[in-house]
Scaffold this active site. Sequence first.
Site, PDB file in Angstrom:
ATOM      1  NE  ARG A  36      -4.234  -1.802   1.842  1.00 29.45           N
ATOM      2  CZ  ARG A  36      -4.996  -2.395   2.741  1.00 29.45           C
ATOM      3  NH1 ARG A  36      -4.695  -2.288   4.027  1.00 29.45           N
ATOM      4  NH2 ARG A  36      -6.060  -3.073   2.379  1.00 29.45           N
ATOM      5  CE  LYS A 202     -19.270 -14.874  10.001  1.00 26.67           C
ATOM      6  NZ  LYS A 202     -19.427 -14.053  11.216  1.00 26.67           N
ATOM      7  N   GLY A 344      -8.980  -6.949  -0.430  1.00 26.23           N
ATOM      8  CA  GLY A 344      -9.084  -7.703   0.812  1.00 26.23           C
ATOM      9  C   GLY A 344      -8.442  -9.069   0.708  1.00 26.23           C
ATOM     10  N   GLY A 367     -13.405  -3.494   1.163  1.00 29.31           N
ATOM     11  CA  GLY A 367     -14.764  -2.984   1.338  1.00 29.31           C
ATOM     12  C   GLY A 367     -15.138  -1.949   0.299  1.00 29.31           C
TER      13      GLY A 367
END
Length: 391
Positions: A36, A202, A344, A367
């Site tokens: 990053r 999930k 992610g 996200g």
Amino acid sequence: MVKRTIKDFDLEGKKVIIRCDLNVPMEDNIITDDTRIVASLRTIKYALRNNAKVILLSHLGKIKKEEDKAKNSLYPVSIKLSEYLNKDVLFSPETHGQKLTTMAKNLEKGQVLLIENTRYEDIPDKKESNCDDNLSKYWASLGEIFINDAYGSCHRNHASVTGIPKYLPSGIGFLVEKELQKIDNILDSKTHPFVAVLGGKKVDDKITLIESLVQQSDKLIIGGAMSFTFLKAKGYNTGNSIISTEHLDFAKNMLDKYSNKIVLPIDFITETGVKDTEEFSSDDIGYDIGPKTIKLFEKELEGAKRVILNGPMGLFEDKRYSKGTSRIFKYLDKNKIKTVIGGGDSAFAVNSLGFADSFYHVSTGGGATMKYLENRSLVGIEAIEDKKEVN
């Protein structure tokens, strides 16, 4: 509407606040992956080449209590930035106050000041995360131009993301511009088949994403642990695998409505070996998609012109359960299918399994990418000024 970029400003002698995503993993204050930081360099170097006075803001980790501050300091990042920029990077251990104000005021052309973790301001009153107006105004007062290059934070309504541009001329940096261009290119293309591949743990945080992609795509492949919620909704015994019970009705509705589009696994790797979905006992847990599913997914990807992949096919961090994710990556790479990898865990899997340079685009935002794929909008981008039309 097209947004202003850093190239639309005269930066000569100006104090330019750049919101970066310097949220790098650390162990004992040692940076373990500087991806990053490297991704932020192009915008920072552009500002320096144009004789700006550069002020950097970023968050790092989660600050829930006072004790979290020490392990989430940006000071090690300032050292690493100094190495990459080949110049001293000034560091302010304070996130507000007279000392910081003076440091910003005394900056000279070509100097860089990194301010301590913006989330230090979340103790005690969550001023950063709640986009406190006074904090936004204060940070804005340190500069003359605001550039958002923190793509990974563009879905957050935080003071350092959406608050500052209320009070300063604003634009986006090269990283944000590249992310949006690459994802838009995939979504706006008219080529078919268009296949979406979703994985991860999930269903909970991917409801809107599933609804959006199933409508846009020709096929929606669902792997990873999240597939068990859909298999349970179809009446299968899923053993002790992760289930989002509260979303079983959603999964059933999706399967009823899009039975011709949604593709689910037919076998899994468990601790005791490969098992078909019909063979699960009450104590089985599926950790990766099985060999039959790999072949099924490869067949569904055959001839695809563009793919969006978000989430791994299994517990790839464990070598025993990395084959499913690796084989899907390998198929996409080998067949040169134009693929955007959502950030992610997906980006981490791409790097750790050796596919870093294999795809059209590997997003830096987890996200943020999910949110953008849902509705093509991010609060951090909406806060930026629109580019002025030239008549």
